[in-house]
Write an enzyme that holds these catalytic residues in place. Structure first.
Site, short mmCIF file in Angstrom:
data_model
loop_
_atom_site.label_atom_id
_atom_site.label_comp_id
_atom_site.label_asym_id
_atom_site.label_seq_id
_atom_site.Cartn_x
_atom_site.Cartn_y
_atom_site.Cartn_z
N CYS A 119 0.62 -1.20 0.06
CA CYS A 119 0.31 -0.47 -0.17
C CYS A 119 0.85 1.25 0.00
O CYS A 119 1.56 1.52 0.72
CB CYS A 119 -0.90 -0.11 1.24
SG CYS A 119 -1.70 1.40 1.65
N ASN A 164 -0.47 -3.81 -6.75
CA ASN A 164 -1.33 -2.82 -6.04
C ASN A 164 -1.02 -1.38 -7.11
O ASN A 164 -0.42 -1.51 -8.52
CB ASN A 164 -0.57 -2.98 -5.10
CG ASN A 164 -1.74 -2.17 -4.18
OD1 ASN A 164 -1.93 -0.88 -3.60
ND2 ASN A 164 -1.66 -2.57 -2.65
N GLY A 192 -5.76 -2.30 -13.90
CA GLY A 192 -6.77 -1.60 -15.11
C GLY A 192 -7.90 -2.33 -15.95
O GLY A 192 -8.50 -2.11 -17.02
C1 FMN Z 1 -9.83 3.48 -3.24
C2 FMN Z 1 -9.24 1.84 -3.44
C3 FMN Z 1 -8.60 1.66 -2.23
C4 FMN Z 1 -7.59 0.62 -2.40
N1 FMN Z 1 -7.53 -0.47 -0.84
C5 FMN Z 1 -6.55 -1.02 -1.49
C6 FMN Z 1 -6.47 -2.03 0.01
O1 FMN Z 1 -7.29 -1.59 1.18
N2 FMN Z 1 -5.74 -2.55 -0.21
C7 FMN Z 1 -5.18 -3.00 -1.19
O2 FMN Z 1 -3.71 -4.34 -1.19
N3 FMN Z 1 -5.19 -2.57 -2.46
C8 FMN Z 1 -5.74 -1.57 -2.98
N4 FMN Z 1 -6.16 -0.63 -3.52
C9 FMN Z 1 -5.60 -1.54 -4.67
C10 FMN Z 1 -6.67 -2.50 -5.43
O3 FMN Z 1 -6.91 -3.26 -4.82
C11 FMN Z 1 -5.72 -3.06 -6.51
O4 FMN Z 1 -3.93 -3.47 -6.24
C12 FMN Z 1 -5.03 -1.59 -7.45
O5 FMN Z 1 -6.52 -0.38 -7.46
C13 FMN Z 1 -4.48 -2.09 -9.07
O6 FMN Z 1 -6.26 -2.59 -9.81
P1 FMN Z 1 -6.69 -1.92 -10.63
O7 FMN Z 1 -6.51 -0.89 -11.79
O8 FMN Z 1 -8.58 -2.72 -11.37
O9 FMN Z 1 -7.48 -0.40 -9.91
C14 FMN Z 1 -7.28 0.62 -3.22
C15 FMN Z 1 -7.67 0.54 -4.63
C16 FMN Z 1 -8.01 2.17 -5.02
C17 FMN Z 1 -8.80 2.27 -6.42
#
Ligand code: FMN
Length: 300
Positions: free
Chosen positions: A127, A189, A241
């Site tokens: 994170c 992440n 993404g």
């Molecule tokens: C608003 C928000 C909150 C997130 N909170 C967490 C979290 O608490 N723990 C975690 O491992 N990843 C967290 N992520 C990361 C997502 O789980 C993911 O790894 C990342 O957004 C990439 O995927 P995506 O492009 O489909 O969103 C968060 C992402 C967003 C956008």
């Protein structure tokens, strides 16, 4: 067959809702039947309740979203009492995402989750939005090794380790986490990123930087999933993404056993259902009987 098996746990399909973008499934279950998903990952949990970061927490860019939520969550105790029973009632795989600021906090949190009926612990060493800990554990593989092996030492449940794209060397990081006892690897992440408010002449975020996710990161995430899937023998769960079924198939062809969907849930709350339908149709038209036929196919 859309079913996939990861660490002897059956997922009815390879589509999982990603941590931090799906709460604990409650709100989404009012919009669609969440039990149709392969799995859901809880919001990032920490030992004690966290209020999260001050200031702007979500900021839209042209091709993705930046967030600085700072692991706001009710704490593991509250999660176990009030949120987990709901997650377990849904007929889908429940994964608890665990964050922390110190190795000790990770160990205590993991022990508490290990005593529940949650099916997996996803160790978030990635994170970028907490000042101490978080991504610090996910940059240097030596530090990652230490936290993963210590957590491994106290948990019996399958352990997914979630990697940061900001790691010095993603394949090396994945290998070290597996040596330390990871049963599966998930990635990526968010990417450490920045935005400036030119009128205020200040960064948009209180912490100056924030995590970038969404369409902008997909090609880089895909490359990293490919590199990690080539480097390790454990199952890899890909994300970054993913916004339609074609993106999901690309990750599977790069070597992912399953995919997680994050930011796209904010745009279309039932996007995961479209992905499941899209993957099923693709399999039918392409004559694919089992996703194993195409998993990692670009390397064969
Ligand atoms: C608003 C928000 C909150 C997130 N909170 C967490 C979290 O608490 N723990 C975690 O491992 N990843 C967290 N992520 C990361 C997502 O789980 C993911 O790894 C990342 O957004 C990439 O995927 P995506 O492009 O489909 O969103 C968060 C992402 C967003 C956008």
């Amino acid at each position: 067959m859309m079913e996939v098996e990861i660490c002897n746990v059956k997922f009815k399909n390879p589509v999982i809702a990603a941590s931090g973008t799906f709460g604990f499934g409650r709100e989404y279950n009012e919009i669609f039947d969440v039990s149709k998903l392969g799995g859901i990952v809880s919001k990032g949990l920490t030992l004690n309740k966290r209020e999260g970061n001050r200031g702007i927490r979500i900021f839209e860019t042209r091709s993705g979203v930046m967030n600085s939520v700072g692991l706001q969550n009710p704490g593991i105790d509250e999660f176990i009492k009030y949120e987990l029973p709901f997650m377990l009632k849904l007929d889908t795989v429940a994964i608890a995402n665990l964050g922390g600021e110190s190795i000790d906090e990770y160990i205590k949190g993991a022990q508490m989750l290990d005593n529940t009926r949650v099916q997996f612990i996803e160790l978030n060493i990635s994170c970028p939005n907490v000042k101490h800990g978080g991504m610090a554990f996910g940059i240097k593989s030596k530090v990652a090794y230490e936290v993963v092996s210590k957590v491994r030492g106290v948990v019996k449940k399958p352990l997914i380790v979630k990697l940061s794209p900001n790691a010095e060397n993603i394949a090396d990081m994945a290998e070290k986490c597996c040596e330390a006892g990871a049963d599966a690897i998930s990635l990526v992440n968010t990417f450490k990123a920045m935005a400036i408010d030119i009128k205020k002449r200040k960064p948009v975020f209180e912490n100056v930087t924030a995590g970038l996710s969404g369409p902008a990161i997909k090609p880089i995430a895909l490359r990293m999933v490919y590199e990690v899937a080539s480097a390790v023998d454990v199952p890899v769960i890909g994300m970054g993404g993913i916004a339609n079924y074609k993106d999901a198939i690309e990750f599977i062809m790069a070597g992912a056993s399953a995919v997680q969907v994050g930011t796209a849930n904010f745009i279309k709350p039932d996007i995961c259902i479209s992905l499941i339908d899209g993957i099923r149709n693709f399999m039918e038209t392409e004559g694919i009987k089992d996703l194993e036929e195409i998993r990692g196919i670009i390397r064969r």
